[in-house]
Design a protein around this motif. Structure first.
Motif, PDB file in Angstrom:
ATOM      1  N   SER A  54      -1.218   6.680  14.415  1.00 31.36           N
ATOM      2  CA  SER A  54      -2.176   5.762  13.796  1.00 31.36           C
ATOM      3  C   SER A  54      -1.793   5.412  12.359  1.00 31.36           C
ATOM      4  CB  SER A  54      -3.581   6.376  13.810  1.00 31.36           C
ATOM      5  OG  SER A  54      -3.632   7.518  12.958  1.00 31.36           O
ATOM      6  N   ILE A  55      -0.742   6.033  11.847  1.00 33.20           N
ATOM      7  CA  ILE A  55      -0.330   5.784  10.463  1.00 33.20           C
ATOM      8  C   ILE A  55       0.228   4.376  10.324  1.00 33.20           C
ATOM      9  CG2 ILE A  55       1.323   6.411   8.661  1.00 33.20           C
ATOM     10  CD1 ILE A  55       1.143   9.299   9.647  1.00 33.20           C
ATOM     11  N   GLN A  56      -0.310   3.624   9.374  1.00 38.47           N
ATOM     12  CA  GLN A  56       0.198   2.301   9.048  1.00 38.47           C
ATOM     13  C   GLN A  56       0.349   2.213   7.538  1.00 38.47           C
ATOM     14  OE1 GLN A  56      -1.519  -1.144  10.838  1.00 38.47           O
ATOM     15  NE2 GLN A  56      -1.950  -0.150  12.775  1.00 38.47           N
ATOM     16  N   VAL A  57       1.578   2.049   7.095  1.00 38.21           N
ATOM     17  CA  VAL A  57       1.861   1.929   5.670  1.00 38.21           C
ATOM     18  C   VAL A  57       1.211   0.656   5.130  1.00 38.21           C
ATOM     19  CG1 VAL A  57       3.716   1.596   3.982  1.00 38.21           C
ATOM     20  CG2 VAL A  57       3.982   3.252   5.845  1.00 38.21           C
ATOM     21  N   SER A  58       0.721   0.722   3.908  1.00 39.79           N
ATOM     22  CA  SER A  58      -0.058  -0.372   3.332  1.00 39.79           C
ATOM     23  C   SER A  58       0.789  -1.605   3.015  1.00 39.79           C
ATOM     24  CB  SER A  58      -0.751   0.097   2.050  1.00 39.79           C
ATOM     25  OG  SER A  58      -1.395  -0.983   1.406  1.00 39.79           O
ATOM     26  N   THR A  59       0.530  -2.680   3.734  1.00 41.39           N
ATOM     27  CA  THR A  59       1.163  -3.970   3.442  1.00 41.39           C
ATOM     28  C   THR A  59       0.697  -4.504   2.095  1.00 41.39           C
ATOM     29  OG1 THR A  59       1.295  -4.530   5.806  1.00 41.39           O
ATOM     30  CG2 THR A  59       1.418  -6.358   4.240  1.00 41.39           C
ATOM     31  N   GLN A  60      -0.591  -4.317   1.800  1.00 40.85           N
ATOM     32  CA  GLN A  60      -1.164  -4.858   0.568  1.00 40.85           C
ATOM     33  C   GLN A  60      -0.570  -4.200  -0.666  1.00 40.85           C
ATOM     34  OE1 GLN A  60      -3.221  -7.481   0.793  1.00 40.85           O
ATOM     35  NE2 GLN A  60      -3.108  -7.691  -1.432  1.00 40.85           N
ATOM     36  N   HIS A  61      -0.257  -2.920  -0.575  1.00 44.64           N
ATOM     37  CA  HIS A  61       0.388  -2.233  -1.695  1.00 44.64           C
ATOM     38  C   HIS A  61       1.695  -2.940  -2.054  1.00 44.64           C
ATOM     39  CE1 HIS A  61       1.568   1.924  -3.541  1.00 44.64           C
ATOM     40  NE2 HIS A  61       2.124   0.926  -4.206  1.00 44.64           N
ATOM     41  N   LEU A  62       2.506  -3.252  -1.046  1.00 46.64           N
ATOM     42  CA  LEU A  62       3.760  -3.958  -1.283  1.00 46.64           C
ATOM     43  C   LEU A  62       3.511  -5.366  -1.814  1.00 46.64           C
ATOM     44  CD1 LEU A  62       5.668  -2.866   1.937  1.00 46.64           C
ATOM     45  CD2 LEU A  62       6.160  -2.133  -0.394  1.00 46.64           C
ATOM     46  N   LEU A  63       2.536  -6.037  -1.255  1.00 46.65           N
ATOM     47  CA  LEU A  63       2.229  -7.405  -1.660  1.00 46.65           C
ATOM     48  C   LEU A  63       1.792  -7.478  -3.118  1.00 46.65           C
ATOM     49  CD1 LEU A  63       1.974 -10.329  -0.671  1.00 46.65           C
ATOM     50  CD2 LEU A  63      -0.321  -9.797   0.136  1.00 46.65           C
ATOM     51  N   ASP A  64       1.009  -6.491  -3.555  1.00 45.69           N
ATOM     52  CA  ASP A  64       0.463  -6.505  -4.913  1.00 45.69           C
ATOM     53  C   ASP A  64       1.425  -5.982  -5.975  1.00 45.69           C
ATOM     54  OD1 ASP A  64      -1.944  -7.559  -4.084  1.00 45.69           O
ATOM     55  OD2 ASP A  64      -2.964  -5.622  -3.951  1.00 45.69           O
ATOM     56  N   HIS A  65       2.353  -5.094  -5.586  1.00 43.88           N
ATOM     57  CA  HIS A  65       3.091  -4.365  -6.619  1.00 43.88           C
ATOM     58  C   HIS A  65       4.612  -4.501  -6.586  1.00 43.88           C
ATOM     59  CE1 HIS A  65      -0.548  -2.365  -8.044  1.00 43.88           C
ATOM     60  NE2 HIS A  65      -0.887  -2.235  -6.774  1.00 43.88           N
ATOM     61  N   ARG A 103      11.482   2.877  -2.724  1.00 48.30           N
ATOM     62  CA  ARG A 103      12.425   3.869  -3.244  1.00 48.30           C
ATOM     63  C   ARG A 103      12.064   4.275  -4.674  1.00 48.30           C
ATOM     64  NH1 ARG A 103      17.034   3.948  -6.395  1.00 48.30           N
ATOM     65  NH2 ARG A 103      16.867   1.699  -6.795  1.00 48.30           N
ATOM     66  N   LEU A 104      11.641   3.309  -5.471  1.00 45.39           N
ATOM     67  CA  LEU A 104      11.376   3.572  -6.886  1.00 45.39           C
ATOM     68  C   LEU A 104       9.965   4.076  -7.171  1.00 45.39           C
ATOM     69  CD1 LEU A 104      13.100   0.404  -8.381  1.00 45.39           C
ATOM     70  CD2 LEU A 104      13.986   2.742  -8.402  1.00 45.39           C
ATOM     71  N   ARG A 105       8.986   3.577  -6.404  1.00 44.10           N
ATOM     72  CA  ARG A 105       7.581   3.876  -6.724  1.00 44.10           C
ATOM     73  C   ARG A 105       6.821   4.587  -5.603  1.00 44.10           C
ATOM     74  NH1 ARG A 105       5.884   0.315 -10.882  1.00 44.10           N
ATOM     75  NH2 ARG A 105       7.644   0.087 -12.308  1.00 44.10           N
ATOM     76  N   GLY A 106       7.266   4.458  -4.378  1.00 46.87           N
ATOM     77  CA  GLY A 106       6.495   4.994  -3.261  1.00 46.87           C
ATOM     78  C   GLY A 106       5.406   4.029  -2.825  1.00 46.87           C
ATOM     79  N   VAL A 107       5.001   4.101  -1.562  1.00 40.47           N
ATOM     80  CA  VAL A 107       4.007   3.189  -1.000  1.00 40.47           C
ATOM     81  C   VAL A 107       2.939   3.982  -0.248  1.00 40.47           C
ATOM     82  CG1 VAL A 107       3.615   1.192   0.506  1.00 40.47           C
ATOM     83  CG2 VAL A 107       5.789   1.425  -0.697  1.00 40.47           C
ATOM     84  N   CYS A 108       1.693   3.589  -0.384  1.00 41.53           N
ATOM     85  CA  CYS A 108       0.592   4.245   0.345  1.00 41.53           C
ATOM     86  C   CYS A 108       0.890   4.214   1.841  1.00 41.53           C
ATOM     87  CB  CYS A 108      -0.722   3.514   0.093  1.00 41.53           C
ATOM     88  SG  CYS A 108      -1.257   3.453  -1.629  1.00 41.53           S
ATOM     89  N   PHE A 109       0.866   5.373   2.492  1.00 43.48           N
ATOM     90  CA  PHE A 109       1.139   5.348   3.926  1.00 43.48           C
ATOM     91  C   PHE A 109      -0.144   5.333   4.755  1.00 43.48           C
ATOM     92  CE2 PHE A 109       1.184  10.079   3.670  1.00 43.48           C
ATOM     93  CZ  PHE A 109       0.472  10.413   4.807  1.00 43.48           C
ATOM     94  N   ARG A 110      -1.257   5.058   4.123  1.00 38.91           N
ATOM     95  CA  ARG A 110      -2.500   4.834   4.847  1.00 38.91           C
ATOM     96  C   ARG A 110      -3.065   3.486   4.423  1.00 38.91           C
ATOM     97  NH1 ARG A 110      -3.357   8.052   9.308  1.00 38.91           N
ATOM     98  NH2 ARG A 110      -3.055  10.238   8.801  1.00 38.91           N
ATOM     99  N   GLU A 111      -3.215   2.576   5.365  1.00 36.72           N
ATOM    100  CA  GLU A 111      -3.719   1.239   5.057  1.00 36.72           C
ATOM    101  C   GLU A 111      -5.086   1.295   4.398  1.00 36.72           C
ATOM    102  OE1 GLU A 111      -2.405  -2.416   5.074  1.00 36.72           O
ATOM    103  OE2 GLU A 111      -2.118  -1.949   7.189  1.00 36.72           O
TER     104      GLU A 111
END
Length: 239
Positions: A54-65, A103-111
């Protein structure tokens, strides 16, 4: 979709018992959707959680940052779905840029920690103690052999295809050709790539389609990832 293509796709997912999410983008953010789907695959592959599928990495995190670590194109316009004009910002990037951000900042792995809105939010904040996925290295690929090696090693590849007006109505019953760049996830190969789009399950066959290799430009994949569970650094790498 042919049995060969279906098997290429299914084997990659079944070998690692992974459930790759079918995204349905809201704007010009195929690059963020493709990257988050790839990272979702990678984090599910190494996770030991009982709910890992059920894990979905946050698309919005990438979009915003993502713009914080590299130059990206910003698109801005006013639109009026009702009587009141609203402002909308969109960000455009290639496949390498969001993986390099991971790689540099990390991404939320929960949407749920950074929910998808489909629109760039300027100065968006990230929850301080959210679990993240980190990419150890971003590997650029360009040839069929390089893509084949990556996929055979269990790594989906980001790439882009071209668009023409019939793309959105593609039913997945033939090999597709087109004209305009678009980021996707490559999850299989055999003279054509098996591509997962980000237009939901109504595109192709439940979000999957066959694309001639000559019409796809592969970009990159993640060599290795680790998950940060409320830790100050990502010092320990786990395959």
């Amino acid at each position: 979709m042919s049995d060969v293509a279906s098997n290429c796709y299914k084997n990659l997912l079944q070998d690692y018992q992974v459930c790759l999410p079918i995204r349905n983008q809201k704007g010009g953010d195929c690059w963020a959707n493709a990257a988050s789907a790839l990272l979702s695959f990678e984090v599910q592959k190494i996770s030991v959680r009982p709910d890992r599928k059920s894990i979905q990495v946050s698309t919005q995190h990438l979009l915003d940052h993502t713009h914080e670590v590299a130059w990206v194109d910003f698109y801005y316009w006013n639109y009026s779905p009702c009587k009141h004009a609203r402002e909308a910002y969109y960000v455009d990037a290639d496949g390498y840029t969001p993986l390099n951000y991971a790689r540099l900042r990390g991404v939320c792995f929960r949407e749920a920690y950074h929910p998808y809105t489909g629109r760039f939010t300027r100065n968006a904040k990230i929850p301080l103690r959210t679990p993240k996925i980190w990419v150890k290295d971003v590997v650029k690929v360009s040839t069929f052999d390089e893509v084949k090696t990556a996929i055979d090693s269990g790594h989906p590849v980001l790439g882009y295809i071209d668009i023409y007006p019939g793309l959105k109505s593609f039913d997945g019953k033939r090999i597709y050709s087109y004209k305009k760049k678009r980021n996707e996830v490559l999850v299989g190969h055999k003279k054509f790539y098996v591509v997962q789009n980000s237009w939901g399950e109504s595109w192709g066959r439940k979000g999957i389609g066959e694309i001639d290799c000559n019409n796809v430009r592969p970009q990159c994949h993640a060599s290795e990832v680790c998950v940060q569970e409320n830790l100050p650094t990502h010092e320990t790498w786990t395959r």
